[in-house]
Design a protein around this motif. Structure first.
Motif, mmCIF file in Angstrom:
data_model
loop_
_atom_site.group_PDB
_atom_site.id
_atom_site.type_symbol
_atom_site.label_atom_id
_atom_site.label_comp_id
_atom_site.label_asym_id
_atom_site.label_seq_id
_atom_site.Cartn_x
_atom_site.Cartn_y
_atom_site.Cartn_z
ATOM 1 N N HIS A 16 0.852 -1.182 0.000
ATOM 2 C CA HIS A 16 0.000 0.000 0.000
ATOM 3 C C HIS A 16 0.890 1.234 0.000
ATOM 4 O O HIS A 16 1.661 1.459 0.934
ATOM 5 C CB HIS A 16 -0.906 0.004 1.236
ATOM 6 N N GLU A 17 0.798 1.989 -1.084
ATOM 7 C CA GLU A 17 1.656 3.169 -1.262
ATOM 8 C C GLU A 17 3.129 2.788 -1.097
ATOM 9 O O GLU A 17 3.920 3.533 -0.511
ATOM 10 C CB GLU A 17 1.262 4.266 -0.273
ATOM 11 N N GLY A 18 3.467 1.588 -1.590
ATOM 12 C CA GLY A 18 4.853 1.126 -1.568
ATOM 13 C C GLY A 18 5.296 0.476 -0.277
ATOM 14 O O GLY A 18 6.455 0.057 -0.166
ATOM 15 N N HIS A 19 4.409 0.343 0.700
ATOM 16 C CA HIS A 19 4.790 -0.183 2.008
ATOM 17 C C HIS A 19 4.222 -1.578 2.233
ATOM 18 O O HIS A 19 3.131 -1.909 1.761
ATOM 19 C CB HIS A 19 4.311 0.750 3.122
ATOM 20 N N VAL A 20 4.935 -2.385 3.015
ATOM 21 C CA VAL A 20 4.521 -3.756 3.344
ATOM 22 C C VAL A 20 3.291 -3.719 4.247
ATOM 23 O O VAL A 20 3.235 -2.953 5.214
ATOM 24 C CB VAL A 20 5.669 -4.511 4.054
ATOM 25 N N THR A 21 2.298 -4.565 3.931
ATOM 26 C CA THR A 21 1.078 -4.633 4.749
ATOM 27 C C THR A 21 0.907 -5.989 5.433
ATOM 28 O O THR A 21 -0.017 -6.170 6.225
ATOM 29 C CB THR A 21 -0.164 -4.370 3.875
ATOM 30 N N GLY A 22 1.757 -6.951 5.109
ATOM 31 C CA GLY A 22 1.646 -8.276 5.693
ATOM 32 C C GLY A 22 2.535 -9.257 4.967
ATOM 33 O O GLY A 22 3.380 -8.852 4.142
ATOM 34 N N PRO A 65 11.937 -5.711 15.374
ATOM 35 C CA PRO A 65 11.780 -4.786 16.506
ATOM 36 C C PRO A 65 10.318 -4.374 16.635
ATOM 37 O O PRO A 65 9.604 -4.283 15.626
ATOM 38 C CB PRO A 65 12.648 -3.577 16.107
ATOM 39 N N PRO A 66 9.827 -4.133 17.836
ATOM 40 C CA PRO A 66 8.426 -3.734 18.031
ATOM 41 C C PRO A 66 8.022 -2.533 17.178
ATOM 42 O O PRO A 66 6.886 -2.463 16.697
ATOM 43 C CB PRO A 66 8.361 -3.404 19.528
ATOM 44 N N GLU A 67 8.970 -1.584 16.981
ATOM 45 C CA GLU A 67 8.658 -0.393 16.176
ATOM 46 C C GLU A 67 8.382 -0.765 14.718
ATOM 47 O O GLU A 67 7.508 -0.182 14.071
ATOM 48 C CB GLU A 67 9.816 0.612 16.235
ATOM 49 N N LYS A 68 9.124 -1.741 14.194
ATOM 50 C CA LYS A 68 8.920 -2.188 12.814
ATOM 51 C C LYS A 68 7.579 -2.904 12.678
ATOM 52 O O LYS A 68 6.866 -2.728 11.680
ATOM 53 C CB LYS A 68 10.070 -3.117 12.402
ATOM 54 N N ARG A 69 7.233 -3.712 13.664
ATOM 55 C CA ARG A 69 5.929 -4.393 13.640
ATOM 56 C C ARG A 69 4.793 -3.373 13.663
ATOM 57 O O ARG A 69 3.793 -3.522 12.954
ATOM 58 C CB ARG A 69 5.802 -5.372 14.816
ATOM 59 N N LEU A 70 4.938 -2.334 14.463
ATOM 60 C CA LEU A 70 3.922 -1.284 14.524
ATOM 61 C C LEU A 70 3.766 -0.604 13.167
ATOM 62 O O LEU A 70 2.634 -0.328 12.728
ATOM 63 C CB LEU A 70 4.288 -0.250 15.587
ATOM 64 N N GLU A 71 4.859 -0.371 12.487
ATOM 65 C CA GLU A 71 4.819 0.263 11.165
ATOM 66 C C GLU A 71 4.024 -0.589 10.166
ATOM 67 O O GLU A 71 3.201 -0.071 9.396
ATOM 68 C CB GLU A 71 6.256 0.468 10.656
ATOM 69 N N ILE A 72 4.252 -1.906 10.184
ATOM 70 C CA ILE A 72 3.534 -2.806 9.281
ATOM 71 C C ILE A 72 2.047 -2.822 9.616
ATOM 72 O O ILE A 72 1.183 -2.807 8.732
ATOM 73 C CB ILE A 72 4.121 -4.230 9.361
ATOM 74 N N ARG A 73 1.725 -2.841 10.898
ATOM 75 C CA ARG A 73 0.327 -2.851 11.334
ATOM 76 C C ARG A 73 -0.384 -1.573 10.884
ATOM 77 O O ARG A 73 -1.544 -1.614 10.448
ATOM 78 C CB ARG A 73 0.256 -2.986 12.852
ATOM 79 N N GLU A 74 0.290 -0.446 10.982
ATOM 80 C CA GLU A 74 -0.307 0.831 10.565
ATOM 81 C C GLU A 74 -0.531 0.859 9.046
ATOM 82 O O GLU A 74 -1.561 1.343 8.565
ATOM 83 C CB GLU A 74 0.589 1.993 11.000
ATOM 84 N N ASN A 75 0.447 0.340 8.297
ATOM 85 C CA ASN A 75 0.291 0.273 6.836
ATOM 86 C C ASN A 75 -0.910 -0.595 6.458
ATOM 87 O O ASN A 75 -1.697 -0.248 5.567
ATOM 88 C CB ASN A 75 1.551 -0.322 6.188
ATOM 89 N N ARG A 130 -4.261 1.182 7.162
ATOM 90 C CA ARG A 130 -4.574 2.206 6.157
ATOM 91 C C ARG A 130 -5.056 1.580 4.854
ATOM 92 O O ARG A 130 -5.901 2.140 4.154
ATOM 93 C CB ARG A 130 -3.339 3.083 5.903
ATOM 94 N N SER A 131 -4.529 0.398 4.524
ATOM 95 C CA SER A 131 -4.843 -0.220 3.234
ATOM 96 C C SER A 131 -6.254 -0.797 3.161
ATOM 97 O O SER A 131 -6.810 -0.939 2.069
ATOM 98 C CB SER A 131 -3.832 -1.333 2.925
ATOM 99 N N VAL A 132 -6.857 -1.148 4.309
ATOM 100 C CA VAL A 132 -8.140 -1.859 4.263
ATOM 101 C C VAL A 132 -9.339 -0.944 4.081
ATOM 102 O O VAL A 132 -10.473 -1.428 3.962
ATOM 103 C CB VAL A 132 -8.343 -2.730 5.529
ATOM 104 N N HIS A 133 -9.123 0.369 4.022
ATOM 105 C CA HIS A 133 -10.244 1.268 3.748
ATOM 106 C C HIS A 133 -10.839 0.999 2.366
ATOM 107 O O HIS A 133 -11.973 1.389 2.090
ATOM 108 C CB HIS A 133 -9.792 2.727 3.867
ATOM 109 N N ARG A 134 -10.081 0.324 1.501
ATOM 110 C CA ARG A 134 -10.586 -0.038 0.155
ATOM 111 C C ARG A 134 -11.756 -0.996 0.242
ATOM 112 O O ARG A 134 -12.504 -1.166 -0.723
ATOM 113 C CB ARG A 134 -9.474 -0.740 -0.654
#
Length: 480
Positions: free
Chosen positions: A418-424, A444-454, A457-461
């Protein structure tokens, strides 16, 4: 010899011609009778007959993703068109119309604007898979024709929409009922993947071992599948409007129905809003991490793969210094067969030595489901060629890191950048699932949080609003 052949052939051709003419005249007579019945139906309060839009959904009270599509579609039409009466053909005779509508509101939070007319069908047993232990596809499809005939005799609509995958009813309503016809395809009754499974003699839940071990049985089943695929393509091509729920379904329907001009993807409405209130934040240190699977306990969901991959993860201790892990299998049991399947899964856990680490939660309320998803690190999905994957979308909306099967809807539509970012993440077998779970826990927990946020955002479709817009755009030709 030639004289004998001619003396037999000519009368046979003549008789065939007479029978064909009689059949055509009979069908024309039936169509005229049905049209007369339609014209004599009661008019509305203003003297005008409302436009009847009928949905063929024999299991409308089941409470699954297909039913959410049905009620969202009806609500969408009621918002858009004033002079429309929505009709639902259903076999749920154990509930009243009011109870069915109330159930839709309770399960999906979908409140209809106007009342719905229910036509209760008595012959739903004709489409039950259990009635056809052999030649199930053909038996259910022929059964749906008789069920569709009952529906047509009880109510002749102006627009007919098959919303549950009974394509063999489409020509019945189009040519005898004189209706404009459409359909929403959740899953093709037969797919090119099913043909390849039989052709390659692969053993799966719908291709028994005794068939794969016999070249003769495999050839016979392949002939049967090709014949059925031809018939399925023939009836499906009668549709004026075809809606499919994913790119995977689209590819198969285009291949079988050859109706590209009237076919479009309409993603099913997923209740993402219900999960967006789960807060996303960096994980705090905890003594236990959970992996959650959400799906009915059906054979195609492949829960054994989840358990084996989890056991492999624990055995190889790939999680390093991480605390203990739990695999939580959440799902619905529809009947005794599903309960027996759960018992077999529990036996598999004992066999692999992971009984203390695997938890089964069956038919739990929605709030408990939300709690498990809010606490989970990974959302697990293992069905091969899942046509879409509403559960996958819900896991992503809830903020779990999804690990789904590298096929079908998850691969083509959902777990995409989604917008170039990993979603899963995607996997295919026991080893790749175990390796990917280990990799996710190593982040790292911060990286996992980033993926979760991406992912969120992607599921609004896949929201209700996106479904409404796409659905109205697709069915518009039926109202012209």
């Amino acid at each position: 010899c030639f004289r004998l052949l001619c003396s037999l052939l000519l009368p046979a051709l003549f008789l065939s011609g007479v029978l064909c003419v009689c059949l055509v005249l009979l069908l024309c007579g039936v169509r005229l009778w049905i049209q007369r019945k339609k014209r004599l139906s009661s008019a509305g309060r203003d003297g005008k007959r409302p436009l009847l839009v009928a949905f063929f959904h024999p299991y409308c009270n089941a409470g699954g993703g297909g039913e959410r599509v049905l009620w969202c579609a009806i609500r969408t039409l009621q918002k858009k068109y004033r002079n429309v009466t929505c009709v639902v053909y259903t076999g749920d005779r154990d509930a009243t119309g009011e109870e069915i509508v109330e159930g839709a509101f309770r399960r999906f939070n979908i409140k209809l604007i106007h009342p719905v007319k229910f036509v209760f069908l008595e012959k739903r047993f004709l489409v039950e898979a259990s009635l056809y232990p052999h030649f199930t596809l053909l038996g259910q499809s022929l059964g749906s024709v008789f069920l569709g005939w009952e529906a047509l005799l009880k109510c002749v609509p102006d627009i007919y929409i098959d919303s549950m995958g009974y394509a063999f009813t489409i020509p019945l309503f189009k040519y005898l009922g004189g209706c404009r016809v459409g359909c929403y395809v959740h899953y093709p009754t037969i797919s090119t993947d099913m043909l390849s499974v039989v052709r390659n003699q692969d053993t799966r839940f719908n291709n028994a071992a005794f068939i794969t071990s016999s070249p003769v049985f495999s050839k016979l089943k392949l002939v049967y599948y090709y014949f059925f695929a031809f018939m399925y393509g023939l009836v499906g091509s009668c549709s004026d409007v075809v809606m499919v729920n994913s790119s995977w379904t689209l590819n198969h329907i285009l291949s079988l129905w050859k109706a590209g001009a009237c076919t479009s993807v309409v993603y099913p409405p997923c209740d993402v809003q219900a999960f967006l209130d789960i807060p996303l934040e960096v994980e705090k240190s905890t003594s236990e991490y959970s992996i959650v699977s959400v799906s009915q306990f059906r054979p195609e969901k492949d829960h054994p793969l989840q358990i084996r991959a989890f056991a492999k993860l624990l055995k190889e201790k790939r999680v390093g210094q991480q605390p203990s892990l739990k695999l939580i299998l959440i799902g619905g049991c529809r009947n005794q067969k599903d309960e027996e399947r759960v018992n077999k899964l529990k036996c598999l856990c004992e066999e692999l030595g992971v009984s203390d680490d695997v938890v089964f939660r069956i038919n739990i309320p929605f709030e408990e489901l939300k709690r498990h998803l809010a606490e989970a690190t990974i959302g697990l999905h293992t069905m091969w060629n899942e046509h879409f994957g509403i559960g996958v979308v819900e896991c992503m909306a809830a903020g779990t890191i999804i690990l789904a099967h590298n096929s079908g809807g998850p691969k083509l539509d959902i777990v995409v950048r989604h917008e170039g970012h990993v979603t899963g993440f995607l996997a295919e077998d026991e080893d790749s699932y175990a390796e990917t779970m280990a990799y996710i826990f190593s982040l790292p927990p911060e990286k996992r949080l980033e993926i979760r946020e991406n992912a969120r955002r992607s599921v609004h479709r896949f929201s209700d609003q996106h479904f409404e817009d796409a659905f109205l755009s697709s069915v518009e030709p039926l109202f012209k």
